[in-house]
Design an enzyme around this catalytic site. Structure first.
Site, PDB file in Angstrom:
ATOM      1  N   LYS A   1       0.835  -1.197   0.000  1.00 50.79           N
ATOM      2  CA  LYS A   1       0.000   0.000   0.000  1.00 50.79           C
ATOM      3  C   LYS A   1       0.872   1.249   0.000  1.00 50.79           C
ATOM      4  CE  LYS A   1      -3.948  -2.225   0.229  1.00 50.79           C
ATOM      5  NZ  LYS A   1      -3.448  -3.429  -0.431  1.00 50.79           N
ATOM      6  N   ASP A   2       0.264   2.367  -0.429  1.00 55.69           N
ATOM      7  CA  ASP A   2       0.979   3.637  -0.539  1.00 55.69           C
ATOM      8  C   ASP A   2       1.526   4.096   0.809  1.00 55.69           C
ATOM      9  OD1 ASP A   2      -1.345   3.509  -2.549  1.00 55.69           O
ATOM     10  OD2 ASP A   2      -0.047   5.029  -3.428  1.00 55.69           O
ATOM     11  N   LYS A   3       2.586   4.912   0.740  1.00 54.69           N
ATOM     12  CA  LYS A   3       3.114   5.509   1.956  1.00 54.69           C
ATOM     13  C   LYS A   3       2.323   6.769   2.322  1.00 54.69           C
ATOM     14  CE  LYS A   3       7.010   7.808   4.134  1.00 54.69           C
ATOM     15  NZ  LYS A   3       8.392   8.336   4.012  1.00 54.69           N
TER      16      LYS A   3
END
Length: 701
Positions: free
Chosen positions: A338-340
């Site tokens: 998942k995105d940071k």
């Protein structure tokens, strides 16, 4: 930090598939502007609270894979028809071969007399779903194919296919696909949008050269039925070379689906035993294999939970949890990264940790902008790709027209969303897969690993950024001294991956072998991640080259996915078809069916300019002899196929005005109104929201 110009150039060269104008805007102004919620295999958003005791062992049964339904953001809902997902076969164990073997005639009796009610209903559906004339023509087509085979005529030419016409109801299409394959295993069915086309099964004919037609007939019925707790056994065979040929055929054509094994026939002559080949559906890594009583007594504890994290890198979050729970990062499993810079929700499973123990650290991890909930006992770990997709709630701020565009901004936004809703977007891998803003990208590390340049890969991993902080000071010290012990004393405790690698280097040394051991300090999912990053980079370049060379027309030599229900990358070679010249001229296929291979050892390449391009790129990168296996790191990369185009599901959006007060010179204030877009949509697994937004906005981030 200096600007990542190489990365900017790389992404600015990617193509668009739509022809609308687009608009400017700012995404990820803050993590709360970009919310990602995983959609599990049952189509449920994982941020919803599960109504069950946390210590109850839960075994979730598969349900229809529909995208999660969610209250939308407001004034305008956009939707389109979703396809049926490919049926996932239940994987089974071997049973005793000697006791269960049947002769050919016995097998035929069991098929004719033991056909399940469900199968009989499917076959009878041909009479109810097809009109009398179409049914008669289908039977005649099947008869003609068998006649051509019996006369040893070549099966070729566009005339050797039969169309059932357009079937608008997708459930009826699914029933017809299965019913035809059950009644006529020597035929295959192909979906072309809402049309079903029937063709001769050339693999069936090939198998008939090795075994009796009766066995081939039964084998293909077995493959299509995908019955739980079933196996298929060929007739006894004393010829070792012939058995080898049968093994080779089955594994080459259907190795992703089934596996074969030879056993002595029960009660046979020990001096010259008959051998039978048994086929079973291949077991996936995330499924339990048969365990002994001792293993069952020492069953490993698995605890699932939903992780919410904010503005935190995935691997950093896992490393922090591992430290707090006293386990190692490889004890965690998850379905996807998942995105940071976002607020993300995803399911994770940790082994060797009880639900009570995980609950005890809830307060501690809140300081790290994380929380865990839906804590429950489960039976196994997760695997990458074990999800339906992701739901996104995104705010795009400071909207404005592109330069020299004086059109109404609201109309531009509506036009853009409608365009991508209907035409889709180029299915590129997103920038976060490669490490946007870093001096060394993940694909560069992957290329070094593929070339077995282990020392170089370690140095690339520990290359510092142009920042003066403890982490980068430690990395600079390492590159200057190659002193793992001294670097460890400088590396902050929260950098779990870096510390694990350095500890291994301190133990084994900075030799080639020492660096191999250092890579084993990373879990498998992290080692393979870098290889996949390189393959993803090449796929992006291939997609751009394909669209620049041929546009949206399907050309001879392209690869297309024959399964209209195939929504993910993991369909087999048997469902990928090479477009012929006749099919190109007849416009048989559409661009949304075209796939490109993601590099690996078990893929085929297009037979046109795109295929030549792949070979040139591999040669450029020194991989012309690469088999996409790194045995020293226990990495095997079979490869897969990825559709060039994808579409967002369940789009909704809302425009709103935001009033900002700016202080100008001499104390005056100006109240300016800016437009923001709140947009929600679902994407299939392995699709990137930033890439979808790039197509909508016609703007590189």
């Amino acid at each position: 930090m200096e600007e990542d110009t190489d990365f900017r150039i790389r992404f600015s060269s990617l193509c668009f598939i739509t022809d609308h104008v687009g608009f400017h805007g700012t995404i990820k102004s803050s993590p709360s502007d970009f919310v990602v919620i995983e959609i599990d295999e049952q189509g449920q958003l994982v941020n919803k609270t599960i109504d069950e005791p946390i210590y109850k062992s839960s075994k979730v049964l598969p349900e229809p894979n529909n995208f999660a339904k969610k209250t939308k953001l407001g004034i305008q809902n956009l939707s389109f028809e979703e396809g049926i997902n490919e049926e996932v076969s239940t994987l089974v164990q071997y049973s005793d071969v000697g006791q269960n073997h049947q002769s050919g005639s016995e097998k035929e009796d069991s098929i004719n007399d033991g056909t399940s009610k469900e199968e009989r209903e499917k076959i009878h559906a041909l009479g109810s779903l097809l009109d009398k004339k179409t049914n008669e023509l289908l039977n005649q087509f099947a008869y003609d194919i068998k006649e051509k085979w019996n006369s040893k005529s070549e099966l070729s030419g566009p005339s050797l296919e039969f169309s059932l016409g357009r079937i608008l109801d997708k459930n009826q299409r699914a029933i017809l696909h299965s019913a035809i394959r059950q009644k006529f295993p020597f035929l295959i069915t192909v979906g072309r949008n809402t049309e079903i086309v029937v063709k001769p099964n050339l693999e069936y004919k090939e198998l008939c050269h090795l075994v009796s037609e009766e066995e081939a007939f039964d084998f293909f019925k077995y493959l299509d039925a995908k019955k739980e707790n079933s196996k298929f056994t060929f007739k006894p065979d004393t010829n070792k070379d012939h058995r080898k040929a049968v093994h080779h055929f089955v594994n080459k054509r259907f190795g992703n689906l089934v596996e074969t094994k030879s056993f002595p026939e029960a009660n046979c002559n020990a001096g010259n035993p008959n051998i039978v080949i048994t086929v079973r559906f291949r077991e996936k890594a995330h499924k339990h294999r048969k365990r002994s009583v001792e293993c069952q007594e020492k069953k490993v504890v698995y605890t699932a939970f939903t992780l919410r994290k904010e503005n935190l890198e995935m691997f950093e979050a896992v490393g922090f949890l591992a430290v707090k729970l006293g386990v190692i990062p490889s004890d965690f499993s998850y379905a996807g990264l998942k995105d940071k810079k976002a607020i993300t929700y995803q399911t994770m499973v940790v082994r060797k940790v009880t639900a009570e123990r995980l609950q005890n650290i809830e307060k501690e991890i809140e300081k790290k902008r994380m929380s865990v909930f839906n804590i429950r006992s489960v039976d196994d770990s997760l695997r990458l790709g074990q999800l339906k997709g992701n739901h996104f709630d995104i705010v795009i701020r400071n909207l404005k027209n592109h330069i020299n565009d004086s059109s109404n901004l609201r109309e531009r936004i509506l036009e853009a969303i409608e365009s991508v809703k209907h035409k889709g977007f180029v299915n590129y891998y997103g920038p976060q897969r490669f490490g946007l803003g870093r001096r060394v990208h993940t694909d560069q590390i992957g290329l070094a690993l593929l070339k077995s340049e282990m020392v170089k890969a370690v140095k690339l991993f520990l290359t510092p950024e142009d920042l003066d902080d403890p982490v980068n000071r430690a990395k600079k010290y390492f590159l200057q001294t190659e002193d793992p012990k001294g670097t460890l004393s400088l590396m902050p405790e929260f950098k779990v991956r870096e510390r694990a690698l350095l500890e291994s280097l301190h133990r084994f040394g900075m030799t080639e072998e020492g660096c191999i051991q250092a890579w084993f300090s990373f879990p498998y999912s992290m080692r393979i991640f870098y290889i996949h990053a390189y393959s993803s980079k090449i796929w992006n370049e291939a997609a751009s080259y394909r669209l620049a060379t041929y546009g949206s027309r399907v050309m001879e030599g392209d690869l297309v996915c024959l399964d209209e229900n195939g929504d993910d990358e993991h369909f087999s070679n048997s469902k990928v078809h090479l477009v012929t010249e006749e099919e190109e001229l007849a416009n048989t296929y559409a661009i949304h069916q075209v796939v490109l291979p993601v590099l690996g050892y078990n893929i085929q390449y297009p037979k046109n300019k795109v295929g030549l391009w792949y070979q040139e790129v591999l040669s450029r990168d020194g991989l012309q002899t690469c088999r996409f296996k790194v045995p020293t790191l226990k990495l095997n990369v079979p490869g897969c196929y990825r559709k060039i185009l994808k579409q967002p599901h369940n789009i909704s959006y809302q425009l709103r005005e935001e009033h900002n007060t700016d202080v100008k010179e001499e104390g005056s204030q100006v109240n300016e109104a800016t437009l923001s877009l709140l947009i929600s949509f679902d994407l299939d697994a392995s699709c990137y929201a930033t890439v979808c937004l790039r197509e909508i906005m016609k703007h590189n981030f």
